[in-house]
Scaffold this active site. Sequence first.
Site, PDB file in Angstrom:
ATOM      1  N   GLN A 118      -1.342   7.657   0.760  1.00  0.00           N
ATOM      2  CA  GLN A 118      -0.902   8.949   1.782  1.00  0.00           C
ATOM      3  C   GLN A 118       0.388   8.674   2.794  1.00  0.00           C
ATOM      4  O   GLN A 118       1.302   9.440   2.680  1.00  0.00           O
ATOM      5  CB  GLN A 118      -2.002   9.497   2.258  1.00  0.00           C
ATOM      6  CG  GLN A 118      -1.730  10.967   2.997  1.00  0.00           C
ATOM      7  CD  GLN A 118      -2.910  11.356   4.128  1.00  0.00           C
ATOM      8  OE1 GLN A 118      -3.763  10.860   4.270  1.00  0.00           O
ATOM      9  NE2 GLN A 118      -2.897  12.840   4.330  1.00  0.00           N
TER      10      GLN A 118
ATOM     11  N   ASP B   7      -1.134  -7.245  -5.188  1.00  0.00           N
ATOM     12  CA  ASP B   7      -2.211  -7.154  -4.954  1.00  0.00           C
ATOM     13  C   ASP B   7      -2.440  -8.136  -3.352  1.00  0.00           C
ATOM     14  O   ASP B   7      -2.306  -9.237  -3.398  1.00  0.00           O
ATOM     15  CB  ASP B   7      -3.455  -7.845  -5.746  1.00  0.00           C
ATOM     16  CG  ASP B   7      -4.819  -7.867  -5.287  1.00  0.00           C
ATOM     17  OD1 ASP B   7      -5.212  -7.289  -3.987  1.00  0.00           O
ATOM     18  OD2 ASP B   7      -5.804  -8.009  -5.955  1.00  0.00           O
ATOM     19  N   ILE B   8      -2.635  -7.313  -2.342  1.00  0.00           N
ATOM     20  CA  ILE B   8      -2.511  -8.210  -0.840  1.00  0.00           C
ATOM     21  C   ILE B   8      -3.541  -9.202  -0.910  1.00  0.00           C
ATOM     22  O   ILE B   8      -3.405 -10.327  -0.101  1.00  0.00           O
ATOM     23  CB  ILE B   8      -2.669  -6.925   0.224  1.00  0.00           C
ATOM     24  CG1 ILE B   8      -2.447  -7.746   1.544  1.00  0.00           C
ATOM     25  CG2 ILE B   8      -4.274  -6.435   0.096  1.00  0.00           C
ATOM     26  CD1 ILE B   8      -1.210  -8.348   1.656  1.00  0.00           C
TER      27      ILE B   8
ATOM     28  N   TYR C 223     -15.449   0.223   8.369  1.00  0.00           N
ATOM     29  CA  TYR C 223     -14.086   0.700   8.565  1.00  0.00           C
ATOM     30  C   TYR C 223     -13.757   0.591  10.050  1.00  0.00           C
ATOM     31  O   TYR C 223     -12.509  -0.149  10.370  1.00  0.00           O
ATOM     32  CB  TYR C 223     -13.880   2.080   8.190  1.00  0.00           C
ATOM     33  CG  TYR C 223     -12.281   2.750   8.184  1.00  0.00           C
ATOM     34  CD1 TYR C 223     -11.327   1.977   7.571  1.00  0.00           C
ATOM     35  CD2 TYR C 223     -12.038   3.709   9.062  1.00  0.00           C
ATOM     36  CE1 TYR C 223     -10.000   2.553   7.587  1.00  0.00           C
ATOM     37  CE2 TYR C 223     -10.882   4.077   9.070  1.00  0.00           C
ATOM     38  CZ  TYR C 223      -9.609   3.695   8.475  1.00  0.00           C
ATOM     39  OH  TYR C 223      -8.695   3.981   8.598  1.00  0.00           O
TER      40      TYR C 223
ATOM     41  N   GLY D  93       0.759  -1.431  -0.024  1.00  0.00           N
ATOM     42  CA  GLY D  93       0.002   0.233   0.124  1.00  0.00           C
ATOM     43  C   GLY D  93       0.706   1.197  -0.042  1.00  0.00           C
ATOM     44  O   GLY D  93       0.582   2.244   0.465  1.00  0.00           O
TER      45      GLY D  93
ATOM     46  N   ASP E 278       2.325  -1.875  -4.162  1.00  0.00           N
ATOM     47  CA  ASP E 278       0.934  -1.391  -4.337  1.00  0.00           C
ATOM     48  C   ASP E 278       0.444  -2.004  -5.528  1.00  0.00           C
ATOM     49  O   ASP E 278       1.088  -2.763  -6.466  1.00  0.00           O
ATOM     50  CB  ASP E 278       0.974   0.211  -4.459  1.00  0.00           C
ATOM     51  CG  ASP E 278      -0.245   0.553  -3.987  1.00  0.00           C
ATOM     52  OD1 ASP E 278      -1.265   0.550  -4.549  1.00  0.00           O
ATOM     53  OD2 ASP E 278      -0.031   1.525  -2.952  1.00  0.00           O
TER      54      ASP E 278
HETATM   55  P1  NAD Z   1      -4.408   5.355   1.025  1.00  0.00           P
HETATM   56  O1  NAD Z   1      -5.869   5.198   0.858  1.00  0.00           O
HETATM   57  O2  NAD Z   1      -3.984   6.892   0.675  1.00  0.00           O
HETATM   58  O3  NAD Z   1      -3.501   4.438   0.578  1.00  0.00           O
HETATM   59  C1  NAD Z   1      -3.832   3.058   0.522  1.00  0.00           C
HETATM   60  C2  NAD Z   1      -2.997   2.407  -0.721  1.00  0.00           C
HETATM   61  O4  NAD Z   1      -3.143   0.935  -0.372  1.00  0.00           O
HETATM   62  C3  NAD Z   1      -3.075   2.736  -2.095  1.00  0.00           C
HETATM   63  O5  NAD Z   1      -2.029   3.234  -2.524  1.00  0.00           O
HETATM   64  C4  NAD Z   1      -3.772   1.659  -2.653  1.00  0.00           C
HETATM   65  O6  NAD Z   1      -3.474   1.838  -4.112  1.00  0.00           O
HETATM   66  C5  NAD Z   1      -3.210   0.626  -1.930  1.00  0.00           C
HETATM   67  N1  NAD Z   1      -4.000  -0.573  -2.022  1.00  0.00           N
HETATM   68  C6  NAD Z   1      -5.648  -0.832  -2.116  1.00  0.00           C
HETATM   69  N2  NAD Z   1      -5.666  -2.150  -2.165  1.00  0.00           N
HETATM   70  C7  NAD Z   1      -4.789  -2.720  -2.509  1.00  0.00           C
HETATM   71  C8  NAD Z   1      -4.390  -4.105  -2.731  1.00  0.00           C
HETATM   72  N3  NAD Z   1      -5.442  -4.956  -2.922  1.00  0.00           N
HETATM   73  N4  NAD Z   1      -3.128  -4.416  -2.729  1.00  0.00           N
HETATM   74  C9  NAD Z   1      -2.250  -3.580  -2.423  1.00  0.00           C
HETATM   75  N5  NAD Z   1      -2.296  -2.213  -2.229  1.00  0.00           N
HETATM   76  C10 NAD Z   1      -3.625  -1.684  -2.119  1.00  0.00           C
HETATM   77  O7  NAD Z   1      -4.518   5.056   2.642  1.00  0.00           O
HETATM   78  P2  NAD Z   1      -3.449   5.667   3.707  1.00  0.00           P
HETATM   79  O8  NAD Z   1      -4.018   7.001   4.082  1.00  0.00           O
HETATM   80  O9  NAD Z   1      -2.042   5.868   3.146  1.00  0.00           O
HETATM   81  O10 NAD Z   1      -3.686   4.766   5.091  1.00  0.00           O
HETATM   82  C11 NAD Z   1      -2.749   3.592   5.040  1.00  0.00           C
HETATM   83  C12 NAD Z   1      -3.330   2.824   6.306  1.00  0.00           C
HETATM   84  O11 NAD Z   1      -3.226   3.635   7.348  1.00  0.00           O
HETATM   85  C13 NAD Z   1      -4.533   2.309   6.082  1.00  0.00           C
HETATM   86  O12 NAD Z   1      -4.794   1.108   6.863  1.00  0.00           O
HETATM   87  C14 NAD Z   1      -5.358   3.222   7.066  1.00  0.00           C
HETATM   88  O13 NAD Z   1      -6.822   2.612   7.413  1.00  0.00           O
HETATM   89  C15 NAD Z   1      -4.560   3.660   8.006  1.00  0.00           C
HETATM   90  N6  NAD Z   1      -4.910   5.018   8.444  1.00  0.00           N
HETATM   91  C16 NAD Z   1      -4.615   6.039   7.752  1.00  0.00           C
HETATM   92  C17 NAD Z   1      -5.124   7.269   8.135  1.00  0.00           C
HETATM   93  C18 NAD Z   1      -4.967   8.627   7.530  1.00  0.00           C
HETATM   94  O14 NAD Z   1      -5.428   9.479   7.819  1.00  0.00           O
HETATM   95  N7  NAD Z   1      -4.252   8.569   6.337  1.00  0.00           N
HETATM   96  C19 NAD Z   1      -5.651   7.605   9.718  1.00  0.00           C
HETATM   97  C20 NAD Z   1      -5.834   6.289  10.355  1.00  0.00           C
HETATM   98  C21 NAD Z   1      -5.483   4.972   9.901  1.00  0.00           C
HETATM   99  C1  AKB Z   2     -10.415   8.448   7.661  1.00  0.00           C
HETATM  100  O1  AKB Z   2     -10.790   9.608   7.908  1.00  0.00           O
HETATM  101  O2  AKB Z   2     -10.797   7.433   7.305  1.00  0.00           O
HETATM  102  C2  AKB Z   2      -8.722   8.098   8.139  1.00  0.00           C
HETATM  103  C3  AKB Z   2      -8.726   7.701   9.596  1.00  0.00           C
HETATM  104  C4  AKB Z   2      -9.163   8.853  10.873  1.00  0.00           C
HETATM  105  O3  AKB Z   2      -8.865   6.522   9.874  1.00  0.00           O
HETATM  106  N1  AKB Z   2      -8.124   9.527   8.034  1.00  0.00           N
END
Ligand code: NAD
Ligand code: AKB
Length: 318
Positions: free
Chosen positions: A12, A52-53, A142, A8, A34
């Site tokens: 972000q 693909d995970i 979620y 992934g 990814d």
């Molecule tokens: P994001 O959506 O920006 O990135 C997720 C990445 O995973 C994407 O690049 C996507 O292409 C990839 N992906 C999706 N399906 C896939 C698959 N089947 N195989 C391989 N890759 C795949 O998410 P993020 O914001 O970077 O968040 C990453 C993790 O952190 C997530 O588990 C999210 O729940 C957690 N998280 C994020 C935030 C936040 O504010 N960004 C907050 C809390 C938790």
């Molecule tokens: C979302 O809004 O889904 C994420 C999170 C706080 O997990 N940024």
Amino acid sequence: MKKIIIIGACGQIGTELVLNLRVKHGNDNVYAADLHADCPEKLVGGPYVQMDILKKEEVRDFIISEEISEVYLLAALLSATAEKNPAFAWQLNMDGLFTILDLAKEGYLDKIFWPSSIAVFGPTTPQRNTPQLTVMEPTTVYGISKQAGERWCEYYFNNYGVDVRSIRYPGLISYTSLPGGGTTDYAVDIFYQAKLGNDFSCFLAEDTALPMMYMEDAIRATIELMEAPKENVNIRSSYNLSGCSFSPKEISDEIKKHIPDFDISYTPDFRQEIADTWPGSIDDSRAREDWAWQERYDLSMLVKTMLDNVDVNMISEI
Ligand code: NAD
Ligand code: AKB
């Protein structure tokens, strides 16, 4: 040198995590993985693999044959996107975790990082200074998937000795890549519109305070937790982590100090219902006690850094 993979990696968090881990461990030792066929420009400095995970056997074969010892599993659907496709969100958010936990259980991995979220909390959770251990009745798919994931992480640690570490990230704010479909995304989008000289229509109400964090703090926390001595990591579900909490009005007031003409209006949509179930602020004293967590960015530093760095061309690229 250990080999690390971030699954992934183009998202972000992944984009910045890969770059930081490559500085620490060497470009060649940190694989970015990814769904996308092509490696994004920002990650070309080291190995990239299309993965693909959900293709369990391919993931297993790659990790075993490349002798990867550490996995950061970031692939997931975030809160807003997940509500549009609950069945798939559950599959993606859970199946990938089991694939990685089982590899560690079988002895192929030394350490796993898996992120949880403030979404594990729900409407019955105390809203202010939410404790580490508290009532958790999430109402989004979620949040349910993150809560179940936390339980499984702790189970694999208790029963199989799997060294899995986790943080309940707040909403993360960054400019390197765009957010991927969460309820806190407004607090990134707002900077692009402010810098473009546009007014901003916010999908949350003006007084909806949520826990947030600047990405640099989140990446540092992740690496500090992963480097902490095993005996200091006393929480094997997921650590509460706090940066700064703010509402849409508070962030827009801070932006106005730099761009006085900036204007915001409020048109809450379905994401308001999600935000209403999440805490306004988080008690992260366990992270402070166990591995000396300390945030660096407050709201004013976060706003100044974002305004200095967001590249408005990024939103015209999508
Ligand atoms: P994001 O959506 O920006 O990135 C997720 C990445 O995973 C994407 O690049 C996507 O292409 C990839 N992906 C999706 N399906 C896939 C698959 N089947 N195989 C391989 N890759 C795949 O998410 P993020 O914001 O970077 O968040 C990453 C993790 O952190 C997530 O588990 C999210 O729940 C957690 N998280 C994020 C935030 C936040 O504010 N960004 C907050 C809390 C938790
Ligand atoms: C979302 O809004 O889904 C994420 C999170 C706080 O997990 N940024």
